[in-house]
Scaffold this motif. Structure first.
Motif, PDB file in Angstrom:
ATOM      1  N   LEU A  23       0.930  -1.317  -0.010  1.00  0.00           N
ATOM      2  CA  LEU A  23       0.743  -0.402   0.298  1.00  0.00           C
ATOM      3  C   LEU A  23       0.445   1.450   0.283  1.00  0.00           C
ATOM      4  N   ALA A 104      -6.206   5.823   1.088  1.00  0.00           N
ATOM      5  CA  ALA A 104      -6.766   4.421   1.111  1.00  0.00           C
ATOM      6  C   ALA A 104      -7.716   3.761   1.463  1.00  0.00           C
ATOM      7  N   GLU A 145      -6.382  -3.657  -6.211  1.00  0.00           N
ATOM      8  CA  GLU A 145      -6.602  -2.528  -5.794  1.00  0.00           C
ATOM      9  C   GLU A 145      -8.401  -2.242  -7.045  1.00  0.00           C
TER      10      GLU A 145
END
Length: 172
Positions: A23, A104, A145
């Motif tokens: 990430l 995120a 993702e």
């Protein structure tokens, strides 16, 4: 019946290293936690913050959607992890874009619809990540993702690929 899972410390360290790498976690970030500290989502948010010099904001579990949205904005939350059903319930009361963190959003704990996650991914520059794996795999073991406009060819959001330092076996 609640389940108890014994997870060796080394697995937690590998998990955190893998998530941090996958990430692109930044040091000193802010994390939002809306679940109990006994839920495995807390491992992701709480320990990543501790391991990277960040801060964890404990958002009351019974907070209204507007209270959650306000907290995310005021505290400038970078990372947030929710179950899809929790996010959907909150988004029924406030615009979903107001519930997205700055960097995120991690969705986990249950399957989510691919069309819905694609819609979320188009609402802000924050990454929308499907994070899959049973507790026995140390919280999660795969990530996918979500990209706006990219149809994965399935009804549910794919589980993605293994985190660094992990292997996934598909068995019949």
């Amino acid at each position: 019946q609640p389940k108890g899972v014994a997870v060796p410390h080394r697995q937690v360290v590998r998990y955190l290293d893998g998530v941090r790498e996958r990430l692109d976690i930044v040091d000193g970030a802010t994390y939002g936690l809306t679940q109990s500290l006994s839920f495995d989502f807390a491992v992701t948010m709480f320990y990543l913050a501790l391991a990277t010099g960040g801060s964890v904001h404990l958002i009351p579990r019974r907070a209204t959607a507007q209270e959650v949205a306000t907290h995310l904005a005021v505290a400038r939350i970078d990372y947030l992890k929710l179950t899809p059903s929790h996010l959907a319930a909150l988004a029924a009361e406030v615009p979903a874009r107001d519930l997205l963190p700055r960097r995120a959003l991690l969705l986990g704990g249950e399957a989510s619809r691919a069309d819905w996650t694609r819609e979320l991914a188009g609402l802000s520059p924050a990454a929308v990540i499907n994070h899959y794996g049973p507790t026995e795999a140390t919280v999660g073991v795969t990530t996918y993702e979500v990209r706006p406009g990219v149809d994965p060819g399935s009804v549910t959001t794919p589980i993605g690929r293994p985190l660094p330092h992990a292997r996934v076996y598909v068995l019949d």
